[in-house]
Enzyme design. Structure first.
Site, PDB file in Angstrom:
ATOM      1  N   GLU A 167      21.325  10.861   2.798  1.00  0.00           N
ATOM      2  CA  GLU A 167      20.365  11.600   3.630  1.00  0.00           C
ATOM      3  C   GLU A 167      20.350  13.099   3.324  1.00  0.00           C
ATOM      4  OE1 GLU A 167      21.266  10.626   7.696  1.00  0.00           O
ATOM      5  OE2 GLU A 167      20.815   8.516   7.442  1.00  0.00           O
ATOM      6  N   GLU A 363      21.456   1.594   6.354  1.00  0.00           N
ATOM      7  CA  GLU A 363      21.831   1.870   7.743  1.00  0.00           C
ATOM      8  C   GLU A 363      20.695   1.434   8.644  1.00  0.00           C
ATOM      9  OE1 GLU A 363      22.956   5.918   8.734  1.00  0.00           O
ATOM     10  OE2 GLU A 363      24.230   6.072   6.955  1.00  0.00           O
TER      11      GLU A 363
HETATM   12  O1  IFM Z   1      25.897   8.450  12.152  1.00  0.00           O
HETATM   13  C1  IFM Z   1      24.797   8.747  11.368  1.00  0.00           C
HETATM   14  C2  IFM Z   1      25.124   8.571   9.897  1.00  0.00           C
HETATM   15  O2  IFM Z   1      26.202   9.343   9.509  1.00  0.00           O
HETATM   16  C3  IFM Z   1      23.937   8.978   9.053  1.00  0.00           C
HETATM   17  N1  IFM Z   1      22.737   8.302   9.487  1.00  0.00           N
HETATM   18  C4  IFM Z   1      22.414   8.297  10.895  1.00  0.00           C
HETATM   19  C5  IFM Z   1      23.624   7.861  11.703  1.00  0.00           C
HETATM   20  C6  IFM Z   1      23.282   7.855  13.208  1.00  0.00           C
HETATM   21  O3  IFM Z   1      22.905   9.127  13.622  1.00  0.00           O
END
Ligand code: IFM
Length: 457
Positions: A167, A363
């Site tokens: 990210e 994710e």
């Molecule tokens: O916890 C974070 C992760 O580190 C990166 N993506 C979003 C998640 C939730 O906010």
């Protein structure tokens, strides 16, 4: 009755990240990251929480791998901490830090779980922030590539699935803001929007150099991916006019036009460049070629999205605000828009023009206000509702022929949720931070059943 059956070779997994779970902040040679400094600064993280102990995974990894085996996942995404491997950011390698990941990966392999390692999930060595402002400097990309070489040449016999950076927009645009107090480490305010874009351009360069470093250092053929959180534009309804509006809007979002487009097509989107005007970062000759490396997959982190509709204005579309009372999970930004998962994948194929690129959901998950009941159980039916709807959207993407190959649930366990500390729980395993007891939630059992039957249950 519709059956949400997945293909036989679909990858089921779960994800975590080093700073959020490991703890052992100063053990065995690790030195501080920008997140150690940021969280130790009063007022930066809710309740003054830090990642110093977190889930103590550094010492409890065997128990955590057993939990994964109990869950039935065959794939685990975790991250490697740069300040454990090269504590000063550049220079000497800390072999004790490397040994921890060897132990972890060997343990995963004993349970037949394939490791997917992210090489950077926001924990930049503080030493490089002190030396040259980390992502503000081009030097960061080259130091990152050296760190990657150090990791892959030591762990490449055990790990063959690599992810470069997690990210980009979060650790750059949210770490070095212009007009607001940045909620992410290093929490520095720079002087212009151009300077902010320069940090993400350096991160893109790091991604490109990192891909080259992985392929040069790996002793065996391996898979390389970038992990990103696209901004998903979703048509208010799926009539052609609104679908066209969502496609037109997609490249104008910074995370898309300024990160996904250069990485996957070799050029910033022209719509975004026009919008940025004088704030376009300095791009040196050859940068875009370096950034545009062949990839084996794209890791797509997805939680929510934004509705768009066709409009009678200069642009031809408009972004829609969420109405008051729109359902959301336990984060201000976590509006429940399950079709974001489907539309993100469809945009990658049709809007970015990369239908050839396999996609992994690296994710997806949510924070909920979990409580342990008198029987010692956590009934997070709200999380199950959220996850189930997203998996149905994943199923739709596959059914329509988009190249979705796997799903990593965020997260295996509750953990340090950055500026929100331990207040926000994203896990399917509850962590009692006082005792470090792991309590699988109802969503854990639900996910295990999905994996076992290879369908949404
Ligand atoms: O916890 C974070 C992760 O580190 C990166 N993506 C979003 C998640 C939730 O906010």
């Amino acid at each position: 009755m519709t059956s949400y059956q997945f293909p036989g070779d679909f990858l089921w997994g779960a994800a975590t990240a080093a700073y959020q779970i490991e703890g052992a902040g100063i053990e065995e040679g690790r030195k501080p990251s920008v997140w150690d400094t940021f969280s130790a600064t009063p007022g930066r993280v809710l309740n003054g929480d830090t990642g110093a102990v977190a889930c103590d995974h550094y010492h409890r990894y065997e128990e955590d791998v057993q939990l994964m085996a109990q869950l039935g996942i065959k794939h685990y995404r975790f991250s490697i901490a740069w300040p454990r491997i090269v504590p000063d950011g550049r220079g000497a390698v800390n072999e004790q830090g490397v040994d921890f990941y060897k132990r972890l990966v060997d343990c995963l392999r004993n349970y037949d779980i394939t490791p997917h390692a992210t090489l950077f999930h926001w924990d930049s060595p503080q030493a490089l922030e002190d030396l040259y402002g980390s992502w503000q400097s081009r030097e960061m990309a080259f130091d990152y590539a050296d760190y990657v070489t150090a990791v892959v040449s030591r762990l490449g016999d055990r790990i063959t699935h690599w992810m470069t950076l997690n990210e980009i927009s979060c650790f750059t645009h949210m770490g070095y803001a212009v007009d607001t107090e940045p909620p992410h480490a290093p929490g520095k305010r720079v002087n212009s929007v151009k300077e902010v874009w320069q940090t993400s351009h350096h991160a893109l360069l790091a991604h490109g150099l990192g891909c080259q470093a992985i392929r040069n250092a790996s002793p065996v053929p391996c898979s390389v991916a970038l992990v990103d959180n696209l901004a998903v534009t979703i048509p208010i309804n799926e009539s052609p006019v609104h679908v066209a509006a969502a496609k037109q809007a997609f490249p104008t979002c910074g995370q898309n036009g300024g990160i996904i487009f250069p990485a996957l097509t070799g050029a910033y989107s022209s719509a975004l460049l026009e919008q940025l005007g004088a704030n376009v970062p300095d791009i040196q000759e050859g940068d875009l070629e370096t950034i545009h490396q062949p990839l084996d997959a794209l890791g797509f982190n997805v939680y929510s999205g934004t509705y768009v509709r066709a409009a009678d204005n200069e642009l031809g579309y408009e972004f829609l605000e969420f109405p008051k009372g729109y359902p959301r999970m336990h984060m201000p930004w976590l509006n429940i828009v399950p079709e974001c998962l489907y539309w993100g994948i469809r945009h990658l194929s049709e809007t970015v023009g990369r239908p050839d690129l396999p996609v992994l959901i690296t994710e997806n998950g949510c924070a909920a206000q979990d409580e342990v009941n008198v029987k010692g159980e956590v009934f997070d039916t709200d999380r199950i509702m959220y996850l189930r709807q997203h998996l149905k959207a994943a199923h739709r993407a596959i059914t329509e022929g988009y190249p979705l190959k796997g799903y990593f649930l965020w997260s295996l366990m509750d953990n340090f949720e950055w500026a929100w500390g331990y207040d926000r729980r994203f896990g399917i395993t509850y962590i009692d931070y006082a005792t470090q007891k792991r309590i699988p939630k109802a969503s854990f059992d639900w996910y295990r059943e999905c994996i076992q039957s290879n369908q949404v249950v």
